[in-house]
Design a protein around this motif. Structure first.
Motif, PDB file in Angstrom:
ATOM      1  N   LYS A 276       0.860  -1.176   0.095  1.00 16.33           N
ATOM      2  CA  LYS A 276      -0.144   0.049  -0.105  1.00 16.33           C
ATOM      3  C   LYS A 276       0.953   1.235  -0.221  1.00 16.33           C
ATOM      4  O   LYS A 276       0.496   2.420  -0.572  1.00 16.33           O
ATOM      5  CB  LYS A 276      -0.839  -0.085   1.321  1.00 16.33           C
ATOM      6  CG  LYS A 276      -2.143  -1.232   1.173  1.00 16.33           C
ATOM      7  CD  LYS A 276      -2.921  -1.004   2.311  1.00 16.33           C
ATOM      8  CE  LYS A 276      -3.676   0.009   2.556  1.00 16.33           C
ATOM      9  NZ  LYS A 276      -4.759   0.274   1.574  1.00 16.33           N
ATOM     10  N   LEU A 277       1.940   1.229   0.753  1.00 11.42           N
ATOM     11  CA  LEU A 277       2.798   2.434   0.627  1.00 11.42           C
ATOM     12  C   LEU A 277       3.772   2.498  -0.677  1.00 11.42           C
ATOM     13  O   LEU A 277       3.857   3.646  -1.170  1.00 11.42           O
ATOM     14  CB  LEU A 277       4.007   2.186   1.798  1.00 11.42           C
ATOM     15  CG  LEU A 277       4.850   3.328   2.150  1.00 11.42           C
ATOM     16  CD1 LEU A 277       4.336   4.355   2.682  1.00 11.42           C
ATOM     17  CD2 LEU A 277       6.157   2.681   2.957  1.00 11.42           C
ATOM     18  N   MET A 278       3.777   1.278  -1.506  1.00 11.44           N
ATOM     19  CA  MET A 278       4.694   1.500  -2.675  1.00 11.44           C
ATOM     20  C   MET A 278       3.878   1.978  -3.890  1.00 11.44           C
ATOM     21  O   MET A 278       4.357   2.567  -4.791  1.00 11.44           O
ATOM     22  CB  MET A 278       5.149   0.236  -2.789  1.00 11.44           C
ATOM     23  CG  MET A 278       6.309  -0.058  -1.923  1.00 11.44           C
ATOM     24  SD  MET A 278       7.820   1.046  -1.921  1.00 11.44           S
ATOM     25  CE  MET A 278       8.674   0.436  -0.440  1.00 11.44           C
ATOM     26  N   ALA A 279       2.607   1.318  -3.972  1.00 10.56           N
ATOM     27  CA  ALA A 279       1.584   1.388  -5.136  1.00 10.56           C
ATOM     28  C   ALA A 279       0.721   2.636  -5.011  1.00 10.56           C
ATOM     29  O   ALA A 279       0.375   3.314  -3.745  1.00 10.56           O
ATOM     30  CB  ALA A 279       0.859   0.373  -5.373  1.00 10.56           C
ATOM     31  N   GLU A 280       0.010   3.124  -6.133  1.00  7.65           N
ATOM     32  CA  GLU A 280      -0.990   4.338  -5.754  1.00  7.65           C
ATOM     33  C   GLU A 280      -2.211   3.661  -5.218  1.00  7.65           C
ATOM     34  O   GLU A 280      -2.820   4.589  -4.396  1.00  7.65           O
ATOM     35  CB  GLU A 280      -1.425   4.635  -7.253  1.00  7.65           C
ATOM     36  CG  GLU A 280      -0.415   5.742  -7.927  1.00  7.65           C
ATOM     37  CD  GLU A 280       0.913   5.405  -8.145  1.00  7.65           C
ATOM     38  OE1 GLU A 280       2.078   6.331  -7.520  1.00  7.65           O
ATOM     39  OE2 GLU A 280       1.276   4.334  -8.549  1.00  7.65           O
ATOM     40  N   LYS A 281      -2.697   2.379  -5.520  1.00  6.37           N
ATOM     41  CA  LYS A 281      -3.769   2.037  -4.664  1.00  6.37           C
ATOM     42  C   LYS A 281      -3.830   0.672  -4.561  1.00  6.37           C
ATOM     43  O   LYS A 281      -3.347  -0.230  -5.661  1.00  6.37           O
ATOM     44  CB  LYS A 281      -5.158   2.154  -5.721  1.00  6.37           C
ATOM     45  CG  LYS A 281      -6.487   1.968  -4.881  1.00  6.37           C
ATOM     46  CD  LYS A 281      -7.584   2.323  -5.994  1.00  6.37           C
ATOM     47  CE  LYS A 281      -7.755   3.829  -6.090  1.00  6.37           C
ATOM     48  NZ  LYS A 281      -9.134   3.986  -6.743  1.00  6.37           N
ATOM     49  N   VAL A 282      -4.175  -0.116  -3.483  1.00  6.16           N
ATOM     50  CA  VAL A 282      -4.268  -1.387  -3.391  1.00  6.16           C
ATOM     51  C   VAL A 282      -5.606  -1.783  -2.547  1.00  6.16           C
ATOM     52  O   VAL A 282      -5.875  -1.109  -1.412  1.00  6.16           O
ATOM     53  CB  VAL A 282      -3.046  -1.688  -2.469  1.00  6.16           C
ATOM     54  CG1 VAL A 282      -3.257  -3.545  -1.874  1.00  6.16           C
ATOM     55  CG2 VAL A 282      -1.742  -1.869  -3.167  1.00  6.16           C
ATOM     56  N   GLU A 283      -6.667  -2.513  -3.178  1.00  4.49           N
ATOM     57  CA  GLU A 283      -7.922  -2.735  -2.782  1.00  4.49           C
ATOM     58  C   GLU A 283      -7.963  -4.159  -2.677  1.00  4.49           C
ATOM     59  O   GLU A 283      -8.044  -4.828  -3.782  1.00  4.49           O
ATOM     60  CB  GLU A 283      -8.990  -2.117  -3.291  1.00  4.49           C
ATOM     61  CG  GLU A 283      -8.499  -0.502  -3.597  1.00  4.49           C
ATOM     62  CD  GLU A 283      -9.749   0.040  -4.586  1.00  4.49           C
ATOM     63  OE1 GLU A 283      -9.849  -0.228  -5.560  1.00  4.49           O
ATOM     64  OE2 GLU A 283     -10.591   1.043  -3.933  1.00  4.49           O
ATOM     65  N   PHE A 284      -8.678  -4.859  -1.550  1.00  5.04           N
ATOM     66  CA  PHE A 284      -9.142  -6.159  -1.531  1.00  5.04           C
ATOM     67  C   PHE A 284     -10.319  -6.236  -1.792  1.00  5.04           C
ATOM     68  O   PHE A 284     -11.178  -5.344  -1.102  1.00  5.04           O
ATOM     69  CB  PHE A 284      -8.440  -6.680   0.032  1.00  5.04           C
ATOM     70  CG  PHE A 284      -7.072  -6.984   0.127  1.00  5.04           C
ATOM     71  CD1 PHE A 284      -6.667  -8.511  -0.200  1.00  5.04           C
ATOM     72  CD2 PHE A 284      -6.172  -6.266   0.326  1.00  5.04           C
ATOM     73  CE1 PHE A 284      -5.446  -8.858  -0.013  1.00  5.04           C
ATOM     74  CE2 PHE A 284      -4.723  -6.477   0.527  1.00  5.04           C
ATOM     75  CZ  PHE A 284      -4.326  -7.819   0.351  1.00  5.04           C
ATOM     76  N   ASN A 285     -11.045  -7.601  -1.943  1.00  3.61           N
ATOM     77  CA  ASN A 285     -12.191  -7.749  -1.917  1.00  3.61           C
ATOM     78  C   ASN A 285     -12.504  -8.206  -0.593  1.00  3.61           C
ATOM     79  O   ASN A 285     -11.605  -8.235   0.614  1.00  3.61           O
ATOM     80  CB  ASN A 285     -12.863  -8.782  -3.008  1.00  3.61           C
ATOM     81  CG  ASN A 285     -12.145 -10.167  -2.394  1.00  3.61           C
ATOM     82  OD1 ASN A 285     -11.299 -10.248  -1.433  1.00  3.61           O
ATOM     83  ND2 ASN A 285     -12.586 -11.322  -3.179  1.00  3.61           N
ATOM     84  N   GLU A 286     -13.957  -8.371  -0.041  1.00  2.10           N
ATOM     85  CA  GLU A 286     -14.294  -8.452   1.398  1.00  2.10           C
ATOM     86  C   GLU A 286     -13.710  -9.708   2.106  1.00  2.10           C
ATOM     87  O   GLU A 286     -13.215  -9.776   3.077  1.00  2.10           O
ATOM     88  CB  GLU A 286     -15.889  -8.751   1.487  1.00  2.10           C
ATOM     89  CG  GLU A 286     -16.220  -8.789   2.798  1.00  2.10           C
ATOM     90  CD  GLU A 286     -16.319  -7.543   3.554  1.00  2.10           C
ATOM     91  OE1 GLU A 286     -16.177  -7.799   4.772  1.00  2.10           O
ATOM     92  OE2 GLU A 286     -16.079  -6.410   3.121  1.00  2.10           O
ATOM     93  N   SER A 287     -13.555 -10.860   1.087  1.00  2.00           N
ATOM     94  CA  SER A 287     -12.857 -11.899   1.805  1.00  2.00           C
ATOM     95  C   SER A 287     -11.488 -11.974   1.947  1.00  2.00           C
ATOM     96  O   SER A 287     -10.938 -12.813   2.845  1.00  2.00           O
ATOM     97  CB  SER A 287     -13.562 -13.456   1.231  1.00  2.00           C
ATOM     98  OG  SER A 287     -13.136 -13.341  -0.118  1.00  2.00           O
ATOM     99  N   GLY A 288     -10.676 -11.468   1.174  1.00  2.00           N
ATOM    100  CA  GLY A 288      -9.401 -11.322   1.059  1.00  2.00           C
ATOM    101  C   GLY A 288      -8.703 -12.365   0.191  1.00  2.00           C
ATOM    102  O   GLY A 288      -7.635 -12.406   0.003  1.00  2.00           O
ATOM    103  N   ASN A 289      -9.468 -13.028  -0.833  1.00  3.33           N
ATOM    104  CA  ASN A 289      -8.868 -13.828  -1.758  1.00  3.33           C
ATOM    105  C   ASN A 289      -8.294 -12.991  -3.048  1.00  3.33           C
ATOM    106  O   ASN A 289      -8.256 -13.902  -4.016  1.00  3.33           O
ATOM    107  CB  ASN A 289      -9.589 -14.991  -1.764  1.00  3.33           C
ATOM    108  CG  ASN A 289     -10.973 -14.861  -2.259  1.00  3.33           C
ATOM    109  OD1 ASN A 289     -11.398 -13.820  -2.505  1.00  3.33           O
ATOM    110  ND2 ASN A 289     -11.695 -15.983  -2.403  1.00  3.33           N
ATOM    111  N   GLU A 290      -8.778 -11.831  -3.299  1.00  2.11           N
ATOM    112  CA  GLU A 290      -8.599 -11.132  -4.369  1.00  2.11           C
ATOM    113  C   GLU A 290      -8.242  -9.729  -3.925  1.00  2.11           C
ATOM    114  O   GLU A 290      -8.565  -9.122  -3.148  1.00  2.11           O
ATOM    115  CB  GLU A 290      -9.742 -11.059  -5.214  1.00  2.11           C
ATOM    116  CG  GLU A 290      -9.545 -10.534  -6.580  1.00  2.11           C
ATOM    117  CD  GLU A 290     -10.997 -10.610  -7.367  1.00  2.11           C
ATOM    118  OE1 GLU A 290     -11.171 -11.596  -7.987  1.00  2.11           O
ATOM    119  OE2 GLU A 290     -11.773  -9.632  -7.604  1.00  2.11           O
ATOM    120  N   VAL A 291      -7.376  -9.265  -4.703  1.00  2.00           N
ATOM    121  CA  VAL A 291      -6.803  -7.830  -4.503  1.00  2.00           C
ATOM    122  C   VAL A 291      -6.246  -7.179  -5.728  1.00  2.00           C
ATOM    123  O   VAL A 291      -5.831  -8.062  -6.645  1.00  2.00           O
ATOM    124  CB  VAL A 291      -5.320  -7.825  -3.531  1.00  2.00           C
ATOM    125  CG1 VAL A 291      -4.281  -8.687  -4.372  1.00  2.00           C
ATOM    126  CG2 VAL A 291      -4.966  -6.754  -3.195  1.00  2.00           C
TER     127      VAL A 291
END
Length: 301
Positions: A276-291
């Motif tokens: 998250k610090l290195m990229a412009e945006k990092v977003e996970f789905n609710e369960s955490g098996n997709e980002v």
């Protein structure tokens, strides 16, 4: 053993602490260099930039403190990618974020536990080997990345994740940072998503220098042989979006999206916060098996 052929430079103006560091490193199979003066350490680094692989650096020293020495390393073409572990008696979230921006990815709290110190050096050793391979792959895969607009990829293990992360990140305006972000997320999908290795278990494996062996063993198990992580890439003229899906059970990613003071001095648990610090945006789905990781594209790439 990851310690084989890895040389660690320890820099600390406290001779007793330096002696303890060197003894524990040697007992764990590492070759060592020792300096009790930051300026002398820098002179050796500048004159012999390929004579060591990891640096254990005391933050507070006379003449040249640890952060000043770190800054000099990051300005040097052959030293900038060497993993640095900062020793300090004051570890806070803001301090770590500032240190990571300057290139320090590990913090060792004084007085240190030798077991934790060795586990952290083991983790840095693993990253040292990984990053050496990364930059080779980035050079090899740049031509492929130039043609990439949209794609679907699959990978089964960390070696394949490294190649894919290197190819994709070569499209970024800051490829080193994005490579770090993508690889943290892709490796996480292998460790947690495909192989079900949790935070506590990984910490124990790193402490015993057995993590790589465990990864290799689990990848070869029949129930894991056909598992894959899917990666979907979409690029336009300004940005690149990379969606990583492992189809696993997921995990509580919210615990790891920020730097937790309780984990700052442990050898694992910072990958998502680092991404998250290195990229412009990092977003996970609710369960955490997709980002999904989004980053700016290099001009003309």
């Amino acid at each position: 053993m990851q310690s084989q052929n890895i040389k660690v430079m320890a820099v600390d103006d406290d001779d007793i602490n330096l002696e303890i560091l060197i003894k524990n490193l040697k007992d764990s199979g590492y070759d060592t260099l020792a300096y009790n003066d930051g300026q002398e350490a820098w002179q050796h680094m500048n004159d012999n930039p390929e004579s060591f692989d990891i640096v254990l650096l005391d933050k507070m020293m006379p003449k040249m403190n640890g952060m000043d020495l770190l800054s000099k390393m990051k300005e040097h073409s052959l030293l900038k990618n060497i993993p640095v572990i900062i020793q300090t008696g004051d570890v806070g979230v803001n301090e770590v974020k500032q240190g990571m921006e300057r290139g320090a990815y590990y913090y060792l709290c004084k007085p240190f536990d030798p077991t934790i110190m060795v586990a952290m050096v083991n983790a840095a050793s693993r990253d040292c080997i990984r990053r050496n391979n990364i930059y080779k792959h980035m050079k090899d895969e740049t031509s492929i990345a130039e043609m990439l607009k949209k794609g679907h990829f699959e990978y089964k293990n960390i070696a394949e994740a490294k190649k894919l992360a290197s190819a994709i990140s070569s499209k970024a305006d800051k490829p080193d940072r994005i490579n770090t972000a993508l690889l943290e997320l892709m490796v996480n999908s292998v460790e947690h998503g495909l192989l079900s290795i949790g935070y506590e278990e990984k910490g124990k494996l790193l402490a015993h220098d057995n993590f790589a062996n465990e990864i290799d063993k689990r990848c070869k198990l029949p129930q894991n042989a056909e598992k894959t992580v899917d990666v979907f890439v979409n690029a336009d003229n300004k940005a690149v979006s990379v969606r990583i899906s492992d189809n696993g059970k997921g995990f509580n990613w919210r615990k790891y999206e920020d730097f937790d003071p309780l984990r700052l001095t442990e050898p694992n648990g910072r990958g998502i916060a680092t991404a998250k610090l290195m990229a412009e945006k990092v977003e996970f789905n609710e369960s955490g098996n997709e980002v999904t990781c989004t980053f700016n594209r290099a001009i003309g790439n």
